[in-house]
Structures are given as structure tokens and as C-alpha cells.
Design a protein around this motif. Structure first.
Motif, PDB file in Angstrom:
ATOM      1  N   TYR A  14       0.830  -1.205   0.000  1.00 27.14           N
ATOM      2  CA  TYR A  14       0.000   0.000   0.000  1.00 27.14           C
ATOM      3  C   TYR A  14       0.866   1.258   0.000  1.00 27.14           C
ATOM      4  O   TYR A  14       0.616   2.195  -0.767  1.00 27.14           O
ATOM      5  N   LEU A  15       1.873   1.290   0.859  1.00 28.77           N
ATOM      6  CA  LEU A  15       2.706   2.489   0.974  1.00 28.77           C
ATOM      7  C   LEU A  15       3.510   2.733  -0.300  1.00 28.77           C
ATOM      8  O   LEU A  15       3.667   3.887  -0.730  1.00 28.77           O
ATOM      9  N   LEU A  16       4.021   1.667  -0.914  1.00 33.46           N
ATOM     10  CA  LEU A  16       4.780   1.851  -2.155  1.00 33.46           C
ATOM     11  C   LEU A  16       3.880   2.364  -3.280  1.00 33.46           C
ATOM     12  O   LEU A  16       4.282   3.248  -4.051  1.00 33.46           O
ATOM     13  N   LEU A  17       2.671   1.823  -3.375  1.00 30.96           N
ATOM     14  CA  LEU A  17       1.757   2.297  -4.408  1.00 30.96           C
ATOM     15  C   LEU A  17       1.342   3.742  -4.127  1.00 30.96           C
ATOM     16  O   LEU A  17       1.155   4.534  -5.060  1.00 30.96           O
ATOM     17  N   SER A  18       1.212   4.099  -2.859  1.00 29.91           N
ATOM     18  CA  SER A  18       0.918   5.491  -2.498  1.00 29.91           C
ATOM     19  C   SER A  18       2.064   6.399  -2.924  1.00 29.91           C
ATOM     20  O   SER A  18       1.837   7.504  -3.441  1.00 29.91           O
ATOM     21  N   ILE A  19       3.295   5.952  -2.686  1.00 31.23           N
ATOM     22  CA  ILE A  19       4.460   6.738  -3.101  1.00 31.23           C
ATOM     23  C   ILE A  19       4.429   6.973  -4.605  1.00 31.23           C
ATOM     24  O   ILE A  19       4.680   8.086  -5.084  1.00 31.23           O
TER      25      ILE A  19
ATOM     26  N   PHE B  93       7.421   1.317 -14.012  1.00 32.14           N
ATOM     27  CA  PHE B  93       8.007   1.087 -15.333  1.00 32.14           C
ATOM     28  C   PHE B  93       7.259   1.881 -16.404  1.00 32.14           C
ATOM     29  O   PHE B  93       7.872   2.553 -17.242  1.00 32.14           O
ATOM     30  N   VAL B  94       5.918   1.813 -16.360  1.00 32.01           N
ATOM     31  CA  VAL B  94       5.106   2.502 -17.367  1.00 32.01           C
ATOM     32  C   VAL B  94       5.304   4.015 -17.278  1.00 32.01           C
ATOM     33  O   VAL B  94       5.483   4.695 -18.295  1.00 32.01           O
ATOM     34  N   THR B  95       5.284   4.554 -16.077  1.00 31.81           N
ATOM     35  CA  THR B  95       5.449   5.997 -15.900  1.00 31.81           C
ATOM     36  C   THR B  95       6.844   6.442 -16.305  1.00 31.81           C
ATOM     37  O   THR B  95       7.025   7.501 -16.920  1.00 31.81           O
ATOM     38  N   GLY B  96       7.848   5.632 -15.968  1.00 31.92           N
ATOM     39  CA  GLY B  96       9.220   5.955 -16.362  1.00 31.92           C
ATOM     40  C   GLY B  96       9.367   6.032 -17.869  1.00 31.92           C
ATOM     41  O   GLY B  96       9.986   6.971 -18.402  1.00 31.92           O
ATOM     42  N   ARG B  97       8.809   5.070 -18.591  1.00 36.38           N
ATOM     43  CA  ARG B  97       8.867   5.090 -20.066  1.00 36.38           C
ATOM     44  C   ARG B  97       8.107   6.282 -20.623  1.00 36.38           C
ATOM     45  O   ARG B  97       8.543   6.913 -21.592  1.00 36.38           O
TER      46      ARG B  97
ATOM     47  N   THR C 141       1.791   7.056  -6.501  1.00 36.08           N
ATOM     48  CA  THR C 141       0.706   8.004  -6.785  1.00 36.08           C
ATOM     49  C   THR C 141       1.155   9.437  -6.533  1.00 36.08           C
ATOM     50  O   THR C 141       0.903  10.340  -7.347  1.00 36.08           O
ATOM     51  N   PHE C 142       1.827   9.663  -5.418  1.00 35.13           N
ATOM     52  CA  PHE C 142       2.267  11.015  -5.077  1.00 35.13           C
ATOM     53  C   PHE C 142       3.377  11.500  -6.018  1.00 35.13           C
ATOM     54  O   PHE C 142       3.415  12.684  -6.381  1.00 35.13           O
ATOM     55  N   LEU C 143       4.270  10.595  -6.427  1.00 33.08           N
ATOM     56  CA  LEU C 143       5.317  10.971  -7.381  1.00 33.08           C
ATOM     57  C   LEU C 143       4.711  11.312  -8.742  1.00 33.08           C
ATOM     58  O   LEU C 143       5.133  12.269  -9.398  1.00 33.08           O
ATOM     59  N   SER C 144       3.725  10.520  -9.171  1.00 33.53           N
ATOM     60  CA  SER C 144       3.072  10.787 -10.455  1.00 33.53           C
ATOM     61  C   SER C 144       2.345  12.121 -10.425  1.00 33.53           C
ATOM     62  O   SER C 144       2.314  12.855 -11.419  1.00 33.53           O
ATOM     63  N   ALA C 145       1.765  12.450  -9.272  1.00 30.36           N
ATOM     64  CA  ALA C 145       1.098  13.751  -9.129  1.00 30.36           C
ATOM     65  C   ALA C 145       2.107  14.884  -9.320  1.00 30.36           C
ATOM     66  O   ALA C 145       1.796  15.915  -9.910  1.00 30.36           O
ATOM     67  N   ARG C 146       3.314  14.664  -8.850  1.00 33.84           N
ATOM     68  CA  ARG C 146       4.348  15.704  -8.952  1.00 33.84           C
ATOM     69  C   ARG C 146       4.891  15.832 -10.368  1.00 33.84           C
ATOM     70  O   ARG C 146       5.034  16.950 -10.890  1.00 33.84           O
TER      71      ARG C 146
ATOM     72  N   PHE D 233      -3.324  12.677 -10.468  1.00 35.20           N
ATOM     73  CA  PHE D 233      -3.494  12.018  -9.177  1.00 35.20           C
ATOM     74  C   PHE D 233      -4.443  10.845  -9.369  1.00 35.20           C
ATOM     75  O   PHE D 233      -5.654  11.012  -9.489  1.00 35.20           O
ATOM     76  N   LYS D 234      -3.877   9.636  -9.380  1.00 29.92           N
ATOM     77  CA  LYS D 234      -4.648   8.439  -9.691  1.00 29.92           C
ATOM     78  C   LYS D 234      -5.256   7.879  -8.412  1.00 29.92           C
ATOM     79  O   LYS D 234      -4.536   7.501  -7.485  1.00 29.92           O
ATOM     80  N   LEU D 235      -6.581   7.817  -8.361  1.00 32.81           N
ATOM     81  CA  LEU D 235      -7.298   7.390  -7.166  1.00 32.81           C
ATOM     82  C   LEU D 235      -7.770   5.948  -7.236  1.00 32.81           C
ATOM     83  O   LEU D 235      -8.388   5.457  -6.289  1.00 32.81           O
TER      84      LEU D 235
END
Length: 225
Positions: free
Chosen positions: A138-143, A214-218, A145-150, A155-157
Motif C-alpha cells: 500500500y505504501l509503495l503504491l501510495s508513493i 516502469f510505465v510511468t518511467g517510459r 501516486t504522489f510521485l506521479s502527481a508531482r 493524481f490516480k485514485l
């Protein structure tokens, strides 16, 4: 806080594609219209946190009897009401404080999840090892989400058509099964079926974190950012 940070937080694109999202939004809007003026978003946030602690207490006290699990189930409902209504009420009344709300709400979400999974690990139904795997997922997926928001302004809910509400329903059903089946070990000896379920959920969250990273990095690489 600088205007730049405020603008970045308020301009986030909320992505919510879970199954119950549309109906839940209608219900929350209906509740907001009938909420007394003395009820504020901050009070609802505190209520949600209290609900998380109720769930912790219910799971922990289940060592003394399965009926304590009813307190855990009630805690899920209290947590849903407070956690879902605080931001909804702020938006309904046009009193949003985007940066403050973002920070406080998600800080409380993390603490609530710690309450729930620690309580589950202290119960006679799930071992702490499996509960901590789920917490790590949960915490890693939250991290993520917050990084993607930045980096993306998104902000993926929800993931895999499931969001916080669907997860609460799943956990309520799991808790009801604890009451029905009891804490007897399954065919795997000391590892119960509840351990396997919670561990599997944790594994899925960890896998989602790896895939989404991986997807966001690409995606960022293609955008040259």
C-alpha cells in the motif's frame, strides 16, 4: 507556501475509474447538501481517523472474542464516511484549501492504513508478517501516486477498477469471514487462508507498483522530461 506550490496542488487531474465512483459521488453530493453547518471538513477528517482506530481496536480485541470484529466493521463505515466526506464537503461549500487538504488527508490515510493492518496482524486471524507485506504494498503504491502527481500532474485514485471504497468493502467481507470461519489454520498448517488472502493482496499491490513505475518511467522518457 508559495503560489507555485498552491497552483500545482490545485491543478492536479484526479483520475478515478473505480466501479462505484459514479454512484458514490451521487451519494456524497446528496449527503453534503444535508450536512449541518457545524460539520466541517476538518471534523470529518478526524472522524475518519477515529474510524481507522476503531478498526484497529476491533481486530486487536478479537483475541478475546470474535464479536469484537463488529467494532472493526463499524470502524470501516466510520472511516469511509469521514474520509470520503471531508474533501467532498469542502468542494461542495467551495472552501477548499488544496495544499492543506492534500497534505492532511493523505497523511491521515497513511496512518489509518497503519492502524488497520497492524490491528489485523495483532488479531488471531492474520500473522503480522503478511499484514506488513500488505502495508508495504500500500505504501509503495501510495508513493508512486504522489510521485506521479508531482511529475505528471495526475493524481490516480484507483487501480484495476478498484479504489478505497472497493477495498473497504473487500476488507469488510474478509472480516465477516473471520467471524464465520474463526481462526483455525487451513490446509497449509500455520499459514491460514486469511494469511494467504492478505499476502496475495499485498503481492498484487507490490506488482502494481513495479508495473506502474516502469510505465510511468517510459512515459516520462518519451516526453523528454
Amino acid at each position: 507556501m508559495s503560489d507555485h506550490v498552491k497552483d500545482r496542488t490545485s491543478s492536479l487531474s484526479r483520475i478515478q475509474e473505480n466501479v462505484l465512483a459514479a454512484n458514490e459521488r451521487k451519494l456524497l453530493t446528496w449527503l453534503c447538501a444535508r450536512m449541518p453547518r457545524w460539520v466541517t471538513p476538518d471534523k470529518l477528517t478526524i472522524l475518519g481517523l477515529i474510524g481507522g482506530f476503531m478498526t484497529f481496536a476491533g481486530y486487536t480485541a478479537s483475541n478475546y472474542g470474535k464479536l469484537w470484529l463488529l467494532l472493526a466493521i463499524l470502524g470501516y463505515f466510520v472511516n469511509w464516511f469521514g474520509d470520503s466526506m471531508d474533501g467532498s464537503l469542502a468542494r461542495y461549500r467551495s472552501i477548499e484549501r488544496p495544499s492543506y487538504g492534500y497534505f492532511i488527508d493523505h497523511s491521515c490515510d497513511g496512518l489509518t492504513t497503519l492502524f488497520i493492518l497492524t490491528g489485523m496482524g495483532l488479531s488471531p486471524f492474520v500473522t503480522m508478517d503478511f499484514a506488513m507485506v500488505a502495508l508495504a504494498g500500500y505504501l509503495l503504491l501510495s508513493i508512486h501516486t504522489f510521485l506521479s502527481a508531482r511529475v505528471l500532474g495526475e493524481f490516480k485514485l484507483s487501480y484495476m477498477a478498484a479504489g478505497p471504497t472497493e477495498l473497504r468493502i473487500m476488507l469488510i467481507v474478509l472480516t465477516m469471514m473471520m467471524m464465520i470461519l474463526g481462526a483455525t489454520p487451513g490446509i497449509f498448517g500455520k499459514i491460514s487462508g486469511f494469511d494467504i488472502f492478505v499476502g496475495t493482496v499485498g503481492g498484487i499491490l507490490l506488482l502494481l507498483f513495479a508495473i506502474q513505475t516502469f510505465v510511468t518511467g517510459r512515459r516520462l522518457a518519451k516526453m523528454g522530461r
